[in-house]
Design an enzyme around this catalytic site. Structure first.
Site, PDB file in Angstrom:
ATOM      1  N   CYS A 112       0.816  -1.225   0.000  1.00  0.00           N
ATOM      2  CA  CYS A 112       0.000   0.000   0.000  1.00  0.00           C
ATOM      3  C   CYS A 112       0.846   1.270   0.000  1.00  0.00           C
ATOM      4  O   CYS A 112       0.352   2.347  -0.335  1.00  0.00           O
ATOM      5  CB  CYS A 112      -0.950  -0.005   1.191  1.00  0.00           C
ATOM      6  SG  CYS A 112      -2.040  -1.428   1.199  1.00  0.00           S
ATOM      7  N   HIS A 259      -3.057   7.227   3.035  1.00  0.00           N
ATOM      8  CA  HIS A 259      -3.514   5.908   2.595  1.00  0.00           C
ATOM      9  C   HIS A 259      -4.839   5.612   3.294  1.00  0.00           C
ATOM     10  O   HIS A 259      -5.018   5.906   4.472  1.00  0.00           O
ATOM     11  CB  HIS A 259      -2.465   4.853   2.954  1.00  0.00           C
ATOM     12  CG  HIS A 259      -2.948   3.472   2.693  1.00  0.00           C
ATOM     13  ND1 HIS A 259      -3.484   3.105   1.487  1.00  0.00           N
ATOM     14  CD2 HIS A 259      -3.010   2.364   3.488  1.00  0.00           C
ATOM     15  CE1 HIS A 259      -3.846   1.839   1.534  1.00  0.00           C
ATOM     16  NE2 HIS A 259      -3.579   1.368   2.739  1.00  0.00           N
ATOM     17  N   ASN A 289     -10.369   0.218   0.765  1.00  0.00           N
ATOM     18  CA  ASN A 289      -8.910   0.306   0.652  1.00  0.00           C
ATOM     19  C   ASN A 289      -8.497  -0.242  -0.712  1.00  0.00           C
ATOM     20  O   ASN A 289      -8.648  -1.437  -0.972  1.00  0.00           O
ATOM     21  CB  ASN A 289      -8.298  -0.521   1.793  1.00  0.00           C
ATOM     22  CG  ASN A 289      -6.778  -0.538   1.761  1.00  0.00           C
ATOM     23  OD1 ASN A 289      -6.156  -0.068   0.825  1.00  0.00           O
ATOM     24  ND2 ASN A 289      -6.182  -1.112   2.801  1.00  0.00           N
TER      25      ASN A 289
HETATM   26  N1  ACO Z   1     -18.757  -7.933  10.635  1.00  0.00           N
HETATM   27  C1  ACO Z   1     -19.150  -8.251  11.880  1.00  0.00           C
HETATM   28  N2  ACO Z   1     -18.298  -8.623  12.831  1.00  0.00           N
HETATM   29  C2  ACO Z   1     -17.000  -8.718  12.507  1.00  0.00           C
HETATM   30  C3  ACO Z   1     -16.517  -8.414  11.221  1.00  0.00           C
HETATM   31  C4  ACO Z   1     -17.454  -8.021  10.260  1.00  0.00           C
HETATM   32  N3  ACO Z   1     -17.130  -7.698   8.991  1.00  0.00           N
HETATM   33  N4  ACO Z   1     -15.175  -8.584  11.210  1.00  0.00           N
HETATM   34  C5  ACO Z   1     -14.814  -8.966  12.442  1.00  0.00           C
HETATM   35  N5  ACO Z   1     -15.915  -9.047  13.220  1.00  0.00           N
HETATM   36  C6  ACO Z   1     -16.008  -9.448  14.631  1.00  0.00           C
HETATM   37  C7  ACO Z   1     -14.832 -10.274  15.091  1.00  0.00           C
HETATM   38  O1  ACO Z   1     -15.040 -11.626  14.752  1.00  0.00           O
HETATM   39  C8  ACO Z   1     -14.857 -10.001  16.555  1.00  0.00           C
HETATM   40  O2  ACO Z   1     -15.856 -10.813  17.121  1.00  0.00           O
HETATM   41  P1  ACO Z   1     -15.622 -11.501  18.570  1.00  0.00           P
HETATM   42  O3  ACO Z   1     -15.464 -10.357  19.524  1.00  0.00           O
HETATM   43  O4  ACO Z   1     -16.854 -12.306  18.765  1.00  0.00           O
HETATM   44  O5  ACO Z   1     -14.382 -12.314  18.424  1.00  0.00           O
HETATM   45  C9  ACO Z   1     -15.343  -8.558  16.673  1.00  0.00           C
HETATM   46  O6  ACO Z   1     -15.966  -8.265  15.418  1.00  0.00           O
HETATM   47  C10 ACO Z   1     -14.237  -7.568  16.930  1.00  0.00           C
HETATM   48  O7  ACO Z   1     -13.183  -7.809  16.012  1.00  0.00           O
HETATM   49  P2  ACO Z   1     -11.887  -6.929  15.977  1.00  0.00           P
HETATM   50  O8  ACO Z   1     -10.878  -7.561  15.061  1.00  0.00           O
HETATM   51  O9  ACO Z   1     -11.460  -6.622  17.380  1.00  0.00           O
HETATM   52  O10 ACO Z   1     -12.443  -5.589  15.315  1.00  0.00           O
HETATM   53  P3  ACO Z   1     -11.697  -4.239  15.105  1.00  0.00           P
HETATM   54  O11 ACO Z   1     -12.527  -3.173  15.681  1.00  0.00           O
HETATM   55  O12 ACO Z   1     -10.251  -4.306  15.497  1.00  0.00           O
HETATM   56  O13 ACO Z   1     -11.728  -4.082  13.524  1.00  0.00           O
HETATM   57  C11 ACO Z   1     -10.341  -4.284  11.563  1.00  0.00           C
HETATM   58  C12 ACO Z   1     -11.074  -5.015  12.665  1.00  0.00           C
HETATM   59  C13 ACO Z   1     -11.354  -3.451  10.787  1.00  0.00           C
HETATM   60  C14 ACO Z   1      -9.674  -5.286  10.614  1.00  0.00           C
HETATM   61  C15 ACO Z   1      -9.288  -3.368  12.189  1.00  0.00           C
HETATM   62  O14 ACO Z   1      -8.473  -4.088  13.056  1.00  0.00           O
HETATM   63  C16 ACO Z   1      -8.449  -2.698  11.167  1.00  0.00           C
HETATM   64  O15 ACO Z   1      -8.898  -1.850  10.431  1.00  0.00           O
HETATM   65  N6  ACO Z   1      -7.156  -3.022  11.154  1.00  0.00           N
HETATM   66  C17 ACO Z   1      -6.174  -2.377  10.264  1.00  0.00           C
HETATM   67  C18 ACO Z   1      -6.532  -2.401   8.865  1.00  0.00           C
HETATM   68  C19 ACO Z   1      -5.983  -3.589   8.191  1.00  0.00           C
HETATM   69  O16 ACO Z   1      -5.588  -4.543   8.755  1.00  0.00           O
HETATM   70  N7  ACO Z   1      -5.961  -3.511   6.922  1.00  0.00           N
HETATM   71  C20 ACO Z   1      -5.416  -4.567   6.156  1.00  0.00           C
HETATM   72  C21 ACO Z   1      -4.685  -3.949   5.062  1.00  0.00           C
HETATM   73  S1  ACO Z   1      -3.603  -2.781   5.609  1.00  0.00           S
HETATM   74  C22 ACO Z   1      -3.105  -1.839   4.376  1.00  0.00           C
HETATM   75  O17 ACO Z   1      -3.856  -1.266   3.673  1.00  0.00           O
HETATM   76  C23 ACO Z   1      -1.720  -1.644   4.274  1.00  0.00           C
END
Ligand code: ACO
Length: 332
Positions: A112, A259, A289
């Site tokens: 990215c 980004h 993204n």
């Molecule tokens: N819909 C509903 N529930 C969901 C979803 C969804 N799409 N996805 C995850 N959950 C659930 C999980 O299973 C979890 O449930 P549990 O508590 O029963 O286990 C709960 O929601 C909380 O999950 P978290 O992972 O703690 O949610 P968080 O608020 O951290 O959001 C996310 C997750 C959006 C991936 C966040 O961590 C994030 O944005 N991270 C960084 C972005 C990233 O990783 N991008 C990848 C590419 S990076 C780049 O562009 C370079």
């Protein structure tokens, strides 16, 4: 001082809209969850054409916008972490399509962060006078890399391409690129092919701790929490570093194009920097993204909306798999 003049921009956005509602038809998710956790409302998916098609379309628009003869392009840099081929490089396909017969070509992959890396490479070539006119294309079809049973990842990404034509200027330009290879497991997509070499033995495990299972190994894997934490700090530190290089304060910056990985990451990082929200451009709500295409797509939107003024100090900042990060402050 050798900086950059962005003389043309272009983008290509696929027609098919996958809004949050469409995901809740086949996944246990909801518009409410996706919107509050990520800011994304919809993303575009390239349903029927390869990645290079989008890159070529964005390149053609940027060349048209710059009003240049493609034969005057000296170098084409394509950023993609979702290329159609191992080789040739995507830049050679773009070269053929746009008729940039005199251009050298190579691809850049810092995931990215790719557009920032490519722009910085371009500035270095302009600085040495080796090349005068450089086409940068960032094109991503991450829908090819996603496991659509993984609700935490597949909702984040879309497909798109952006492009810019740059020339040398005498305006200020400051940049920094960094990486933390230690954290490569936080975000990766492994090449999944079986060689048929008769001399190969069973492969030793690549690294411990990769998330691969037989069904998942060709897909993007990520530790969302680790990426989130890294991203906020990396963006904050990178912008501070380039501000320091140029002797700027946050009030000197007219526009930040970050980004677009998660609206909460952007909000947290820009809050730490103390920059006014009105100066931070976001389009993640509409496109999700789109990896290295995020920044040039945003740049093209801003240009077409007439929001780029001569002399503006623009800050590009991003992060990606690697984990990599980088920032540029350029007076445009
Ligand atoms: N819909 C509903 N529930 C969901 C979803 C969804 N799409 N996805 C995850 N959950 C659930 C999980 O299973 C979890 O449930 P549990 O508590 O029963 O286990 C709960 O929601 C909380 O999950 P978290 O992972 O703690 O949610 P968080 O608020 O951290 O959001 C996310 C997750 C959006 C991936 C966040 O961590 C994030 O944005 N991270 C960084 C972005 C990233 O990783 N991008 C990848 C590419 S990076 C780049 O562009 C370079």
């Amino acid at each position: 001082m050798v900086g950059i003049d962005i003389i043309g921009t272009g983008s290509y956005i696929p027609e098919f809209i996958a809004d949050n509602e469409k995901f809740s038809n086949f996944l246990d998710t909801s518009d409410e969850w996706i919107t509050t956790r990520t800011g994304i409302k919809e993303r575009r998916i390239m349903t029927d054409k390869p990645n290079y098609y989008m890159g070529i379309k964005a390149a053609e628009k940027a060349i048209g916008d710059a009003k240049i003869d493609p034969k005057s392009i000296d170098l084409i840099l394509v950023s993609s972490c979702s290329p159609d081929f191992f080789y040739p490089s995507m830049s050679c396909l773009v070269q053929k399509a746009v008729g940039a017969d005199n251009a050298a070509c190579f691809d850049v992959n810092s995931a990215c962060t790719g557009f920032i890396s490519a722009l910085d490479i371009a500035q270095k070539y302009l600085l040495t006078n080796q090349y005068n006119t450089i086409l940068i294309v960032a094109t991503e079809r991450l829908s090819n890399h996603l496991d659509y049973t993984d609700r935490s990842m597949c909702i984040l990404f879309g497909d798109a391409a952006g492009a810019a034509v740059v020339k040398k200027s005498d305006k200020p330009y400051y940049s920094m690129l960094g990486a933390s290879g230690d954290e490569f497991k936080a975000l990766y997509c492994k090449v999944d092919y079986k060689a048929n070499c008769p001399f190969h033995e069973d492969e030793m495990p690549f690294y411990n701790g990769l998330f691969d299972t037989e069904s998942k190994k060709r897909y993007l894997q990520s530790d969302g929490h680790a990426v989130y934490k890294f991203a906020v700090n990396a963006m904050n530190n990178a912008v501070r570093k380039v501000m320091e290089m140029g002797g700027y304060t946050i009030d000197d910056i007219d526009l930040v194009i970050p980004h677009q990985a998660n609206l909460r990451i952007i909000a947290k990082a820009t809050d730490m920097l103390g920059i006014d929200n009105s100066k931070v451009y976001t389009n993640i709500q509409r496109f999700g993204n789109v990896s290295s295409a995020c920044i040039p797509v945003a740049l093209d939107e801003l240009k077409r909306e007439g929001r780029l003024r001569n002399g503006m100090k623009v800050c590009f900042v991003g992060f990606g798999a690697g984990l990599t990060y980088g920032a540029i402050i350029a007076e445009i």
